[in-house]
Design an enzyme around this catalytic site. Structure first.
Site, PDB file in Angstrom:
ATOM      1  N   LYS A  13      64.322  18.772   6.769  1.00  0.00           N
ATOM      2  CA  LYS A  13      65.721  18.913   7.234  1.00  0.00           C
ATOM      3  C   LYS A  13      65.664  18.017   8.283  1.00  0.00           C
ATOM      4  CE  LYS A  13      66.233  23.379   7.588  1.00  0.00           C
ATOM      5  NZ  LYS A  13      64.902  23.756   7.261  1.00  0.00           N
ATOM      6  N   ARG A  89      72.625  30.355   8.203  1.00  0.00           N
ATOM      7  CA  ARG A  89      71.196  30.811   7.544  1.00  0.00           C
ATOM      8  C   ARG A  89      71.547  32.291   6.763  1.00  0.00           C
ATOM      9  NH1 ARG A  89      67.498  27.622  10.657  1.00  0.00           N
ATOM     10  NH2 ARG A  89      65.146  28.130  10.195  1.00  0.00           N
ATOM     11  N   ARG A 128      52.549  20.400  12.028  1.00  0.00           N
ATOM     12  CA  ARG A 128      53.893  19.894  12.528  1.00  0.00           C
ATOM     13  C   ARG A 128      53.512  19.490  14.062  1.00  0.00           C
ATOM     14  NH1 ARG A 128      59.756  21.941  11.519  1.00  0.00           N
ATOM     15  NH2 ARG A 128      59.091  23.822  12.278  1.00  0.00           N
ATOM     16  N   ARG A 162      55.135  23.828  17.944  1.00  0.00           N
ATOM     17  CA  ARG A 162      55.742  25.055  17.917  1.00  0.00           C
ATOM     18  C   ARG A 162      54.869  26.174  17.902  1.00  0.00           C
ATOM     19  NH1 ARG A 162      60.748  23.785  14.395  1.00  0.00           N
ATOM     20  NH2 ARG A 162      60.897  25.982  14.162  1.00  0.00           N
ATOM     21  N   ARG A 173      58.646  33.549   8.061  1.00  0.00           N
ATOM     22  CA  ARG A 173      59.888  32.881   8.068  1.00  0.00           C
ATOM     23  C   ARG A 173      60.086  32.425   6.596  1.00  0.00           C
ATOM     24  NH1 ARG A 173      57.987  28.208  11.900  1.00  0.00           N
ATOM     25  NH2 ARG A 173      59.809  26.998  11.328  1.00  0.00           N
TER      26      ARG A 173
END
Ligand code: ADP
Ligand code: AMP
Length: 223
Positions: A13, A89, A128, A162, A173
């Site tokens: 996203k 969400r 990431r 992160r 998650r």
């Protein structure tokens, strides 16, 4: 043109929103980035949100709704358009957004969902790296920066991993996504068209599909 991009964590996203926002002159409103900026400042909101974020839980609706609607209304009142990434969400967030936009006369022209399987997501998120300055997203193997550990576009700025991108928190998650966020797609599907794009495809191919979709919004082509 106001848009929403949806999909599980790691679906791409943020990556696609940055490209699209630049191309279409939209303000990229990433709920996660806004929260992380608040955490960095250690504002009251940031301190309240941090304990949820580190363990992969959702920040309570009342915090998120006022925060994001505030940003979106600011963009519209200053004559701009937004691209929402990471919000809504929960169904409660989607309902609050509909109600507020109805009252303010704001419309959402398109909703896009990126479909990606869990195995791909875990691989993507555990590799990431993000630039804390420009928010550009990298992957340690698949889209590595030119100089290891540093942003290509921000001289001398070190990339961050992160805290919530460990495998254990990613799995949590994904569970939260299935239970709480996936139902938002059904909420929208009952009311309006949600365009699904295969988010497993290479970035440039996903970007091209997205471009075709946004171009179609200005024409009569139906998706
Ligand atoms: P989200 O904002 O949905 O959490 P990101 O845009 O941050 O996802 O992307 C998560 C990770 O996946 C990043 O490391 C990014 O470089 C990588 N990524 C994004 N899109 C693709 C893609 N189409 N193919 C391969 N890797 C991708
Ligand atoms: P993201 O950057 O979109 O992956 O979001 C990172 C974290 O911020 C999430 O795991 C949540 O803890 C929190 N968050 C972001 N957006 C929302 C939202 N719309 N509702 C609740 N929590 C959110």
């Amino acid at each position: 043109m106001n848009l929403i991009v949806m999909g599980p964590p790691g679906a791409g996203k943020g990556t696609q929103a940055q490209i699209l926002a630049k191309r279409c002159g939209l303000t990229h409103l990433s709920s996660g980035d806004i929260l992380r900026d608040e955490v960095k400042k250690q504002s009251k909101l940031g301190v309240d949100a941090q304990s949820y974020m580190v363990r992969g839980a959702l920040v309570p609706d009342e915090i998120m709704i006022s925060m994001i609607l505030g940003h979106a209304l600011d963009v519209c009142r200053s004559g701009g358009s937004f691209l929402l990434d990471g919000f809504p969400r929960t169904v409660a967030q989607a309902e609050a957004l509909d109600l507020s936009f109805l009252e303010e006369g704001i419309s959402i022209e398109g909703i896009v969902n990126f479909d990606v399987d869990n195995q791909t997501i875990v691989r993507r998120l555990t590799g990431r790296m993000v630039c804390p300055n420009c928010k550009k997203v990298y992957h340690s193997q698949e889209s590595a920066p030119k100089m290891a550990g540093f942003c290509d576009d921000c001289p001398g700025v070190k990339l961050l991993v992160r805290e919530d991108d460990t495998e254990a928190v990613v799995l949590k998650r994904l569970d939260v996504y299935d239970k709480t966020t996936r139902p938002v797609l059904n909420f929208y599907a009952d009311k309006r068209k949600v365009v699904h794009i295969d988010g497993r495809l290479p970035k440039d191919v996903v970007a091209r599909h997205l471009e075709e979709f946004t171009d179609s919004l200005g024409s009569s082509k139906v998706f």
